[in-house]
Design an enzyme around this catalytic site. Sequence first.
Site, PDB file in Angstrom:
ATOM      1  CG  PHE A  84      10.173  -5.016  -2.411  1.00 56.65           C
ATOM      2  CD1 PHE A  84      11.169  -6.030  -2.687  1.00 56.65           C
ATOM      3  CD2 PHE A  84      10.628  -3.549  -2.484  1.00 56.65           C
ATOM      4  CE1 PHE A  84      12.378  -5.646  -2.763  1.00 56.65           C
ATOM      5  CE2 PHE A  84      11.954  -3.392  -2.700  1.00 56.65           C
ATOM      6  CZ  PHE A  84      12.769  -4.418  -2.827  1.00 56.65           C
ATOM      7  CG  ASP A 124       6.614   0.683   1.999  1.00 56.53           C
ATOM      8  OD1 ASP A 124       6.937   1.979   1.274  1.00 56.53           O
ATOM      9  OD2 ASP A 124       7.390  -0.158   1.932  1.00 56.53           O
ATOM     10  CE  LYS A 129      11.684   2.058  -5.856  1.00 56.50           C
ATOM     11  NZ  LYS A 129      11.057   1.236  -4.877  1.00 56.50           N
TER      12      LYS A 129
HETATM   13  C1  LIG Z   1      11.800   0.289  -3.768  1.00 56.58           C
HETATM   14  C2  LIG Z   1      11.026   0.080  -2.494  1.00 56.58           C
HETATM   15  C3  LIG Z   1      11.460   0.132  -1.236  1.00 56.58           C
HETATM   16  C4  LIG Z   1      12.894  -0.125  -0.939  1.00 56.58           C
HETATM   17  O1  LIG Z   1      13.539   1.103  -1.528  1.00 56.58           O
HETATM   18  P1  LIG Z   1      15.306   1.162  -1.832  1.00 56.58           P
HETATM   19  O2  LIG Z   1      15.580   2.662  -2.028  1.00 56.58           O
HETATM   20  O3  LIG Z   1      15.512   0.389  -2.904  1.00 56.58           O
HETATM   21  O4  LIG Z   1      15.902   0.689  -0.475  1.00 56.58           O
HETATM   22  C5  LIG Z   1      10.868  -0.178  -0.142  1.00 56.58           C
HETATM   23  N1  LIG Z   1       9.372  -0.246  -0.280  1.00 56.58           N
HETATM   24  C6  LIG Z   1       8.796  -0.191  -1.586  1.00 56.58           C
HETATM   25  C7  LIG Z   1       7.199  -0.068  -1.637  1.00 56.58           C
HETATM   26  C8  LIG Z   1       9.366  -0.057  -2.626  1.00 56.58           C
HETATM   27  O5  LIG Z   1       8.896  -0.010  -3.705  1.00 56.58           O
END
Ligand SMILES: *Cc1c(COP(=O)(O)O)cnc(C)c1O
Length: 392
Positions: free
Chosen positions: A128, A217, A246
């Site tokens: 993700f 990421d 986040k």
């Molecule tokens: C939540 C998340 C994203 C995307 O973040 P948004 O603020 O929802 O665009 C990207 N990478 C990872 C690993 C995430 O958990």
Amino acid sequence: MSAILGTYTRRKVSFKKGKGVYLYAHNGNKYLDFVSGIAVNSLGHCHNHMVQTIQRQSKKLIHVSNAFEIPEQEKLARRLTNNSFADYVVFVNSGAEATEAAIKIARRYFFSIGKSYKNRILCIKNSFHGRTIAAIHASGSKKMIEGFGPKVPGFDHIEFRNSIPRFLNLRKKIKKNTAAIMVETVLGEGGIKCIPNKCLRYLRKICDEKKILLILDEVQCGIGRSGKLFAFQYANVKPDIVPIAKGIGGGFPIGACLVNKKASIGMTPGTHGSTFGGNPLAMSVGNSVLDVILKKGFLQNVEKNGKFFKDELVKLKDKHSNKVLEVRGKGLMIGIKLSVDNIKFLNHMFKNKLLGVKAADNVVRLLPPLIIKKNEIKEAIKILDKTLGDFQ
Ligand SMILES: *Cc1c(COP(=O)(O)O)cnc(C)c1O
């Protein structure tokens, strides 16, 4: 009838206030919040220092354009680079924007050294990286991509299974046109799957060998969630590019992409930008979050509490071994893989006043605020024990 576009399945509850690890609902109930806005409210709800910062800064200056110098932005960038591998930071507003910036930086690096044919990013299938058109194709998840064609080219995929914690055929997947490998250090939405340290070091080694870039990421697992400022620190690897989001804003929307000097060389004036990214209010809030997280002993405490929580959960797993298959994660980013349906289990947890969130692989994610105390963890364990006992 709601006027909100129906892109979410929402639980039938709303909250009037939050304090620390608790949320107070309009229905009169008090809930223990182990969602934290999905790993966002790192300091819990309405942390005093954060609230005061928002009040103070919003009276002084909220937004100016990146056409001007922004001292608060300079300060946050400096603190992030001082505490990491990175030499530079670019600010955006969300995780998806941060991963998109990472992809742009990697491609632009190879363009600027005269190898623009190197532009493909190798990612983990069903990971993700966000919901933008490019990020859904990076994730390679059929469910997220379906109906949003045409397909965005430039992404290849490798398999990662928790049961076989290594990458199969990785070498073969790296082609002449591969620019970077991009993976989540801990797969969040994918079911709290930690890429083992050995595996991360192997990724670094292979990236060096093939002269490609390593993007980790850390949008979900970064900024203290894992018990270290960055989860990759456990493996002692130095990535080239790291998107975060986040946790850094503690609830205020902030995204950022960290990059080392080498990988940054293509990003000259005009190559990237964001209207809102890094505005004075956002940056002050980000700094207030770091004030707390970087305080001596704070992260050690997250690591310690994470261990305590995990040990207690393992005890529950042994007690309810017919329902709990595995407890996994790092720090306060924990997943329990169930043999019973995770959604139904979350509904039951909710009835017992504990909030959690689902993840793939039939996992229940537990992401308490990083400021949680031992007795609050014990309270959650009690509720989980009861829920596991009741649950059929
Ligand atoms: C939540 C998340 C994203 C995307 O973040 P948004 O603020 O929802 O665009 C990207 N990478 C990872 C690993 C995430 O958990």
